[in-house]
Design an enzyme around this catalytic site. Sequence first.
Site, PDB file in Angstrom:
ATOM      1  N   GLY A 160       0.845  -1.201   0.000  1.00 26.75           N
ATOM      2  CA  GLY A 160       0.000   0.000   0.000  1.00 26.75           C
ATOM      3  C   GLY A 160       0.874   1.242   0.000  1.00 26.75           C
ATOM      4  CB  ILE A 162       4.057   2.272   4.376  1.00 25.65           C
ATOM      5  CG1 ILE A 162       3.270   3.370   5.113  1.00 25.65           C
ATOM      6  CG2 ILE A 162       5.465   2.162   4.950  1.00 25.65           C
ATOM      7  CD1 ILE A 162       2.962   3.051   6.579  1.00 25.65           C
ATOM      8  NE  ARG A 182      -6.508  -8.483   1.783  1.00 22.86           N
ATOM      9  CZ  ARG A 182      -7.268  -7.743   2.563  1.00 22.86           C
ATOM     10  NH1 ARG A 182      -8.131  -8.317   3.372  1.00 22.86           N
ATOM     11  NH2 ARG A 182      -7.176  -6.430   2.553  1.00 22.86           N
ATOM     12  NE  ARG A 239      -0.730  -1.376  14.639  1.00 23.30           N
ATOM     13  CZ  ARG A 239      -0.179  -0.237  14.207  1.00 23.30           C
ATOM     14  NH1 ARG A 239       1.098  -0.180  13.877  1.00 23.30           N
ATOM     15  NH2 ARG A 239      -0.906   0.867  14.129  1.00 23.30           N
ATOM     16  CD  GLU A 268       4.339  -2.526  19.755  1.00 25.00           C
ATOM     17  OE1 GLU A 268       3.861  -1.389  19.919  1.00 25.00           O
ATOM     18  OE2 GLU A 268       4.610  -2.972  18.639  1.00 25.00           O
ATOM     19  CG  HIS A 286       5.240   0.987  17.449  1.00 22.63           C
ATOM     20  ND1 HIS A 286       4.117   0.236  17.679  1.00 22.63           N
ATOM     21  CD2 HIS A 286       4.958   1.697  16.315  1.00 22.63           C
ATOM     22  CE1 HIS A 286       3.214   0.477  16.745  1.00 22.63           C
ATOM     23  NE2 HIS A 286       3.705   1.368  15.900  1.00 22.63           N
TER      24      HIS A 286
HETATM   25  P1  NAP Z   1      -2.380   0.628   3.212  1.00 24.14           P
HETATM   26  O1  NAP Z   1      -2.043   1.684   2.227  1.00 24.14           O
HETATM   27  O2  NAP Z   1      -3.801   0.357   3.557  1.00 24.14           O
HETATM   28  O3  NAP Z   1      -1.695  -0.728   2.679  1.00 24.14           O
HETATM   29  C1  NAP Z   1      -1.925  -1.980   3.263  1.00 24.14           C
HETATM   30  C2  NAP Z   1      -1.427  -3.062   2.304  1.00 24.14           C
HETATM   31  O4  NAP Z   1      -1.546  -4.328   2.965  1.00 24.14           O
HETATM   32  C3  NAP Z   1      -2.222  -3.142   1.018  1.00 24.14           C
HETATM   33  O5  NAP Z   1      -1.344  -3.325  -0.065  1.00 24.14           O
HETATM   34  C4  NAP Z   1      -3.090  -4.376   1.206  1.00 24.14           C
HETATM   35  O6  NAP Z   1      -3.375  -4.993  -0.044  1.00 24.14           O
HETATM   36  C5  NAP Z   1      -2.181  -5.244   2.075  1.00 24.14           C
HETATM   37  N1  NAP Z   1      -2.901  -6.244   2.851  1.00 24.14           N
HETATM   38  C6  NAP Z   1      -3.975  -6.045   3.662  1.00 24.14           C
HETATM   39  N2  NAP Z   1      -4.381  -7.215   4.180  1.00 24.14           N
HETATM   40  C7  NAP Z   1      -3.559  -8.161   3.689  1.00 24.14           C
HETATM   41  C8  NAP Z   1      -3.486  -9.579   3.847  1.00 24.14           C
HETATM   42  N3  NAP Z   1      -4.369 -10.239   4.611  1.00 24.14           N
HETATM   43  N4  NAP Z   1      -2.517 -10.228   3.193  1.00 24.14           N
HETATM   44  C9  NAP Z   1      -1.639  -9.583   2.409  1.00 24.14           C
HETATM   45  N5  NAP Z   1      -1.647  -8.237   2.205  1.00 24.14           N
HETATM   46  C10 NAP Z   1      -2.615  -7.548   2.848  1.00 24.14           C
HETATM   47  O7  NAP Z   1      -1.661   0.892   4.592  1.00 24.14           O
HETATM   48  P2  NAP Z   1      -0.319   1.718   4.891  1.00 24.14           P
HETATM   49  O8  NAP Z   1      -0.635   3.147   5.018  1.00 24.14           O
HETATM   50  O9  NAP Z   1       0.740   1.287   3.922  1.00 24.14           O
HETATM   51  O10 NAP Z   1       0.021   1.156   6.365  1.00 24.14           O
HETATM   52  C11 NAP Z   1       0.209  -0.220   6.581  1.00 24.14           C
HETATM   53  C12 NAP Z   1       0.326  -0.536   8.062  1.00 24.14           C
HETATM   54  O11 NAP Z   1       1.613  -0.172   8.526  1.00 24.14           O
HETATM   55  C13 NAP Z   1      -0.615   0.181   9.024  1.00 24.14           C
HETATM   56  O12 NAP Z   1      -1.918  -0.369   9.003  1.00 24.14           O
HETATM   57  C14 NAP Z   1       0.083  -0.030  10.345  1.00 24.14           C
HETATM   58  O13 NAP Z   1      -0.318  -1.234  10.934  1.00 24.14           O
HETATM   59  C15 NAP Z   1       1.561  -0.125   9.948  1.00 24.14           C
HETATM   60  N6  NAP Z   1       2.319   1.048  10.416  1.00 24.14           N
HETATM   61  C16 NAP Z   1       3.328   0.888  11.332  1.00 24.14           C
HETATM   62  C17 NAP Z   1       4.045   1.992  11.765  1.00 24.14           C
HETATM   63  C18 NAP Z   1       5.169   1.862  12.728  1.00 24.14           C
HETATM   64  O14 NAP Z   1       5.408   2.783  13.496  1.00 24.14           O
HETATM   65  N7  NAP Z   1       5.909   0.756  12.737  1.00 24.14           N
HETATM   66  C19 NAP Z   1       3.729   3.272  11.311  1.00 24.14           C
HETATM   67  C20 NAP Z   1       2.700   3.392  10.388  1.00 24.14           C
HETATM   68  C21 NAP Z   1       2.006   2.279   9.938  1.00 24.14           C
HETATM   69  P3  NAP Z   1      -4.667  -5.915  -0.273  1.00 24.14           P
HETATM   70  O15 NAP Z   1      -5.823  -5.194   0.364  1.00 24.14           O
HETATM   71  O16 NAP Z   1      -4.766  -6.067  -1.752  1.00 24.14           O
HETATM   72  O17 NAP Z   1      -4.373  -7.220   0.392  1.00 24.14           O
HETATM   73  C1  8YV Z   2       2.517   5.301  15.785  1.00 25.82           C
HETATM   74  C2  8YV Z   2       1.633   3.654  13.959  1.00 25.82           C
HETATM   75  O1  8YV Z   2       3.185   4.471  16.643  1.00 25.82           O
HETATM   76  O2  8YV Z   2       0.545   5.011  12.368  1.00 25.82           O
HETATM   77  C3  8YV Z   2       0.594   3.919  12.925  1.00 25.82           C
HETATM   78  O3  8YV Z   2      -0.173   2.988  12.627  1.00 25.82           O
HETATM   79  O4  8YV Z   2       1.793   2.573  14.400  1.00 25.82           O
HETATM   80  C4  8YV Z   2       2.545   4.763  14.379  1.00 25.82           C
HETATM   81  O5  8YV Z   2       2.584   5.812  13.500  1.00 25.82           O
HETATM   82  C5  8YV Z   2       1.287   5.726  16.484  1.00 25.82           C
HETATM   83  O6  8YV Z   2       0.102   5.472  15.892  1.00 25.82           O
HETATM   84  C6  8YV Z   2       1.415   7.155  16.995  1.00 25.82           C
HETATM   85  O7  8YV Z   2       0.248   7.537  17.618  1.00 25.82           O
END
Ligand code: NAP
Ligand code: 8YV
Length: 327
Positions: A160, A162, A182, A239, A268, A286
Amino acid sequence: MSEHTTPLSPSFEVLAVMRMSPLMEPLLRAQFTVHDRLHESDPAAFEAVAPRIRGLVASGESKVGAALMDRLPALEIISVMGVGYDGIDVAAAKARGVVVTHTPDVLNDDVADLALALMLAGSRQIVAADRYIRDGKWPGGPMPLARKLSGSRLGVVGMGRIGQAIARRAQAFDMPVAYHTRQPKPDLPYPHVASLVELAANSDVLVVITPGGAATRHLINAEVLAALGPQGLLVNVARGSVVDETALIEALESGALGGAALDVFADEPNVPERLRALPQVVLTPHIGSATRSTREAMAGLAVENLRAKAAGGAVVTAVVTAVPECR
Ligand code: NAP
Ligand code: 8YV
């Protein structure tokens, strides 16, 4: 901003279920009457204000279920400061006419930068190298050789906002990129691999960047880790729930998996001692979006969504950043 300054919309009362950052708190208090985790600190006082609470502000890690919503009959909006909202019961919110908003896009660069940093740290042993000098080991001889990152094969799980930012950065490292989702994304220049195990078997580095929640729970299981193999590196910036942490520890301990670089964990802020003891693992708490400029942008968007709702819900950003289920 003093706590005693009258907010612009004092009748819009907001419950903060997250620990508000110094960036977020003044923005919120300038606009609304804010109750800081009152449901936890003073349940009796919370009972008195609960019927007036119209907004709730949460982080990407917050858990907000139907039981809390039931105590907030005037609730209109749950504003998540984060893109992930797997801790929010969106179905329960929708059933009560409550909109859930989040803060997509503004954090793409930071999370993708961290993914690359973890890929480099995990392959080039940056943390161990730093420790090598501090522990005075250098005069005794060189460190063991590490694994080359440039040119190695990258598998991205989740392509998606990121995931695509990670893939673009990997191209500067001459890394062939393939991905698993998917639904294939035909507009992207990378091959889609329908089988996650097949993607892992053909990757040197597997980066996980899907949403959390039930649909992705333990997507990265023992079979996927075995396919990634003894030379493989797992990077998780999604996550903790997406990876079977017990299977990961067992694969690392047995040598079935080469290494891991992790920003997120199952429970966490608790990280298992067995994981912390492994030298081939890099750990960060995180911090994917944790830069000042990005957290400012996230806080601004989260407050703007609340402000738009307080003003009647017609402001464009509130529509744009409602989670897909609430559009
Ligand atoms: P996004 O644009 O909604 O992208 C999510 C991607 O995951 C899509 O390509 C989706 O494609 C795929 N996906 C969803 N369910 C799936 C499954 N069951 N199997 C395989 N692929 C699947 O989201 P984003 O903005 O990139 O963010 C993604 C996630 O990163 C967030 O939801 C959050 O949990 C995490 N995150 C972590 C941090 C951190 O601090 N570490 C910060 C920000 C975000 P399909 O729907 O086609 O499967
Ligand atoms: C932050 C995140 O840890 O955006 C997310 O999904 O996991 C991170 O950006 C958090 O949400 C800050 O509030």
